[in-house]
Design a protein around this motif. Structure first.
Motif, short mmCIF file in Angstrom:
data_model
loop_
_atom_site.label_atom_id
_atom_site.label_comp_id
_atom_site.label_asym_id
_atom_site.label_seq_id
_atom_site.Cartn_x
_atom_site.Cartn_y
_atom_site.Cartn_z
N PRO A 208 0.82 -1.22 0.00
CA PRO A 208 0.00 0.00 0.00
C PRO A 208 0.85 1.26 0.00
CG PRO A 208 -0.05 -1.06 2.16
CD PRO A 208 0.68 -1.98 1.24
N PHE A 209 2.00 1.21 0.66
CA PHE A 209 2.85 2.40 0.81
C PHE A 209 4.21 2.14 0.18
CE2 PHE A 209 -0.17 2.43 4.38
CZ PHE A 209 -0.91 3.53 3.98
N LEU A 210 4.69 3.12 -0.55
CA LEU A 210 5.90 3.02 -1.34
C LEU A 210 6.57 4.38 -1.36
CD1 LEU A 210 7.46 1.17 -3.52
CD2 LEU A 210 6.06 2.36 -5.21
N VAL B 45 -0.29 -0.65 -5.76
CA VAL B 45 0.09 0.42 -4.83
C VAL B 45 -1.11 1.35 -4.66
CG1 VAL B 45 1.71 2.32 -4.41
CG2 VAL B 45 2.47 0.36 -5.73
N ARG B 46 -1.28 1.88 -3.47
CA ARG B 46 -2.33 2.90 -3.27
C ARG B 46 -1.98 4.17 -4.02
NH1 ARG B 46 -3.92 2.99 3.17
NH2 ARG B 46 -4.41 0.76 3.40
N GLU B 47 -2.99 4.89 -4.48
CA GLU B 47 -2.76 6.15 -5.19
C GLU B 47 -1.97 7.13 -4.32
OE1 GLU B 47 -2.61 9.32 -7.77
OE2 GLU B 47 -3.08 7.21 -8.20
N LYS B 48 -2.38 7.31 -3.07
CA LYS B 48 -1.60 8.11 -2.11
C LYS B 48 -0.71 7.14 -1.36
CE LYS B 48 -3.16 12.37 -2.60
NZ LYS B 48 -2.30 13.49 -3.02
N CYS B 49 0.52 7.03 -1.81
CA CYS B 49 1.36 5.94 -1.32
C CYS B 49 2.50 6.40 -0.42
CB CYS B 49 1.93 5.17 -2.50
SG CYS B 49 2.91 6.18 -3.62
N ASN B 50 2.77 7.69 -0.35
CA ASN B 50 3.89 8.17 0.45
C ASN B 50 3.46 9.46 1.16
OD1 ASN B 50 6.42 8.43 1.61
ND2 ASN B 50 7.41 9.19 -0.25
N PHE B 51 2.66 9.29 2.21
CA PHE B 51 2.07 10.41 2.95
C PHE B 51 1.20 11.21 1.98
CE2 PHE B 51 6.07 9.27 5.12
CZ PHE B 51 5.53 8.81 6.30
N SER B 52 1.52 12.48 1.72
CA SER B 52 0.68 13.28 0.82
C SER B 52 1.04 13.08 -0.65
CB SER B 52 0.81 14.77 1.17
OG SER B 52 2.15 15.21 0.98
N LYS B 53 2.09 12.32 -0.93
CA LYS B 53 2.54 12.14 -2.31
C LYS B 53 1.77 11.01 -2.99
CE LYS B 53 7.25 13.81 -1.65
NZ LYS B 53 8.69 13.44 -1.73
N SER B 54 1.49 11.21 -4.25
CA SER B 54 0.79 10.20 -5.04
C SER B 54 1.80 9.38 -5.83
CB SER B 54 -0.18 10.87 -6.01
OG SER B 54 0.55 11.59 -7.00
N SER C 144 10.18 3.82 6.08
CA SER C 144 9.73 3.70 7.47
C SER C 144 9.86 2.27 7.99
CB SER C 144 8.28 4.18 7.60
OG SER C 144 7.43 3.42 6.77
N HIS C 145 10.01 1.31 7.08
CA HIS C 145 10.21 -0.09 7.46
C HIS C 145 11.56 -0.62 7.03
CE1 HIS C 145 5.96 -1.27 8.63
NE2 HIS C 145 5.85 -0.03 8.24
N PHE C 146 12.10 -0.09 5.91
CA PHE C 146 13.33 -0.63 5.34
C PHE C 146 14.59 0.13 5.75
CE2 PHE C 146 11.41 -2.84 1.32
CZ PHE C 146 10.89 -3.84 2.12
N ASP C 147 14.47 1.37 6.17
CA ASP C 147 15.65 2.16 6.51
C ASP C 147 15.94 2.18 8.00
OD1 ASP C 147 16.13 2.74 3.88
OD2 ASP C 147 15.16 4.70 3.92
N CYS C 148 15.15 1.49 8.78
CA CYS C 148 15.39 1.37 10.22
C CYS C 148 15.13 -0.09 10.60
CB CYS C 148 14.48 2.30 11.01
SG CYS C 148 12.72 2.00 10.74
#
Length: 200
Positions: free
Chosen positions: A70-72, A98-107, A171-175
């Protein structure tokens, strides 16, 4: 082309810079670790496994690869594109949910614009633009709320599935966020019925 890197890793020297993946021996060991599932660290384990499987699967000449998250973010989208381009596997990505809004406010279109700019800074050819567009055409918003995260490689009647609770995102891969991971093999039919049909 892959070059030997630090122990357990090799480097893919492709468009836009290097990508580190596990070597074949290390990948085999790590897949053994997740065949029964478990909780693992994002940056140290899940992220390199994700990149390594994607590279392995896209290298198969007859594969069809499905990605679902969902998030990318821009980095992960760029890595999907670069690994596909490196393996000359633009047509081996079957669908990328992927969701249309996939990176906070970014599409997703915002991410495409950024990734295109980054890759074009290394290769401005029209052919490269066409290849990127063929990858972008595989991106689908299923039009329903979903939170499933997995990748799959279908070859013939068999399917390999990488299932995780981690988004394909920093948020999942860099930490070293703790997430679940499991790697399974199943039939193409079972994969389509149990994983794809609910999304479509």
């Amino acid at each position: 082309m892959a070059e030997s890197g630090s122990e357990g890793f090799e480097t893919l020297d492709g468009i836009g810079g290097d990508i580190d993946v596990w070597d074949k021996r290390t990948l085999k060991e790590k897949l053994g670790d997740v065949s029964d599932g478990g909780v693992f660290r994002g940056k140290d384990f899940i992220y390199p496994l994700w990149k390594t499987l994607l590279n392995k699967w896209l290298a198969y000449k007859t594969s069809k690869v499905y990605l679902v998250t969902p998030f990318l973010d821009e980095q992960r989208m760029q890595e999907v594109c670069r690994i596909a381009l490196l393996n000359e596997a633009d047509d081996r990505i079957a669908s990328f949910y992927v969701r249309e809004k996939c990176n906070f406010s970014k599409s997703i279109s915002d991410l495409q614009e950024t990734v295109t700019g980054e890759i074009k800074s290394d290769d401005k050819s029209k052919k490269m633009q066409t290849r990127l567009e063929s990858i972008y055409e595989k991106i689908v918003d299923p039009g329903k709320t979903f939170h499933a995260k997995f990748m799959c490689c279908v070859r013939g009647s068999k399917a390999e599935v990488f299932i995780t609770s981690a988004n394909f995102h920093g948020s999942h891969f860099d930490c070293n966020n703790l997430d679940t991971v499991q790697y399974i093999t199943t039939t193409k039919k079972n994969f389509e019925e149990r994983f794809l049909q609910p999304l479509t």
